[in-house]
Design an enzyme around this catalytic site. Structure first.
Site, PDB file in Angstrom:
ATOM      1  N   GLU A   1      43.350  47.033  42.069  1.00 40.02           N
ATOM      2  CA  GLU A   1      42.701  47.515  40.855  1.00 40.02           C
ATOM      3  C   GLU A   1      43.502  48.670  40.252  1.00 40.02           C
ATOM      4  O   GLU A   1      44.002  49.551  40.965  1.00 40.02           O
ATOM      5  CB  GLU A   1      41.276  47.993  41.166  1.00 40.02           C
TER       6      GLU A   1
ATOM      7  N   GLY B   1      37.462  36.900  33.166  1.00 32.74           N
ATOM      8  CA  GLY B   1      36.201  36.203  33.298  1.00 32.74           C
ATOM      9  C   GLY B   1      36.390  35.120  34.344  1.00 32.74           C
ATOM     10  O   GLY B   1      37.023  35.366  35.371  1.00 32.74           O
TER      11      GLY B   1
ATOM     12  N   HIS C   1      42.774  41.878  41.351  1.00 29.57           N
ATOM     13  CA  HIS C   1      41.672  42.539  42.072  1.00 29.57           C
ATOM     14  C   HIS C   1      41.898  42.518  43.588  1.00 29.57           C
ATOM     15  O   HIS C   1      40.939  42.464  44.367  1.00 29.57           O
ATOM     16  CB  HIS C   1      40.327  41.867  41.768  1.00 29.57           C
TER      17      HIS C   1
ATOM     18  N   SER D   1      43.068  40.036  34.574  1.00 30.17           N
ATOM     19  CA  SER D   1      42.299  39.277  35.556  1.00 30.17           C
ATOM     20  C   SER D   1      42.537  37.772  35.381  1.00 30.17           C
ATOM     21  O   SER D   1      43.617  37.281  35.674  1.00 30.17           O
ATOM     22  CB  SER D   1      40.815  39.641  35.453  1.00 30.17           C
ATOM     23  N   ALA D   2      41.551  37.021  34.883  1.00 32.51           N
ATOM     24  CA  ALA D   2      41.746  35.583  34.677  1.00 32.51           C
ATOM     25  C   ALA D   2      42.911  35.313  33.732  1.00 32.51           C
ATOM     26  O   ALA D   2      43.649  34.343  33.899  1.00 32.51           O
ATOM     27  CB  ALA D   2      40.474  34.943  34.142  1.00 32.51           C
TER      28      ALA D   2
END
Length: 241
Positions: A190, A86, A155, A118-119
């Site tokens: 990715e 997020g 990413h 991700s985060a």
């Protein structure tokens, strides 16, 4: 130390976490209870439910840290912890506010598996500085968990030939980071992830590999299965001005 650091949680044509489900199952081993840290998104209940649904086929019970009376105590007792993606700035601010920065460091150091996406993967780095996110809030510090001594850019995307986009490419932004800071950066494309088991650090993924950036050197390409253990000995220097 046991880490599974995913570039992303969703892959095209696949369900949430489906591309990494086998790797998650292997990393969990016999653990069947997991504490999920949902602070990177505003809908924490919905986010936790999404993770619980995705991990149900593995027989894993998921509890949201936000629903505990004491999130730090919940993490301290966890078999495994998953920090979701997020907004990285919102996530880190919440980790400080709830006492989870110290709790996560201590629990992972004592043997619990840390899964990030991700985060959540950004949080495993020494600093927030290689996130892709907009600073929608201001955390008290850019210092993150420091579970690895290098930076990660989740990413990661390569320059697109013929693109009319006039902003910096991701590569240019990471080069700018290295102009001010001297610490390696792993650009995770990715569908890729890093798996740490003690002193071993392995690159995994369904297709693409990763790109490693270091000051004063050409970027290096690595494919799935590569041993990146040399990065665990990285010595980083961050601008503090």
């Amino acid at each position: 130390m046991r880490l599974l650091l995913l570039s992303n949680s969703s892959a095209p044509g696949r369900g949430y976490l489906e591309h990494a489900r086998e790797e998650i199952a292997d990393a969990l081993g016999g653990a069947r209870r997991l504490v999920f840290v949902p602070y990177a998104l505003a809908d924490r209940d919905g986010y936790t439910a999404q993770v619980a649904k995705a991990l149900a086929p593995l027989g894993v019970e998921v509890a949201g840290a936000h629903a505990a009376d004491d999130p730090a105590a919940a993490v301290a007792a966890a078999e495994a912890v998953f920090v979701g993606g997020g907004n990285s700035f919102r996530l880190l601010k919440s980790l400080y506010a709830t006492g989870l920065v110290a709790a996560l460091r201590e629990r992972v150091a004592s043997g619990a598996l840390y899964i990030g996406s991700s985060a959540g993967t950004n949080m495993a780095c020494p600093s927030l500085r290689t996130t892709n996110d907009m600073p929608i809030v201001q955390p008290p510090s850019f210092e993150a968990l420091g579970l690895v001594p290098f930076q990660i850019n989740p990413h990661y995307v390569d320059p697109v030939a013929g693109s009319t986009h006039q902003g910096e490419t991701r590569e240019q932004r990471l080069v700018q980071f290295l102009e001010e800071n001297d610490v390696p950066v792993v650009g995770l494309r990715e569908g890729t992830w890093l798996r740490r088991e003690g002193a071993r650090l392995t690159l995994g993924g369904i297709d693409a590999g990763a790109r490693v950036f270091e000051r004063g050197a050409e970027p290096r390409e690595w494919g799935p299965g590569a041993d990146l253990g040399e990065l665990l000995g990285a010595q980083g220097r961050f601008d503090v001005g």
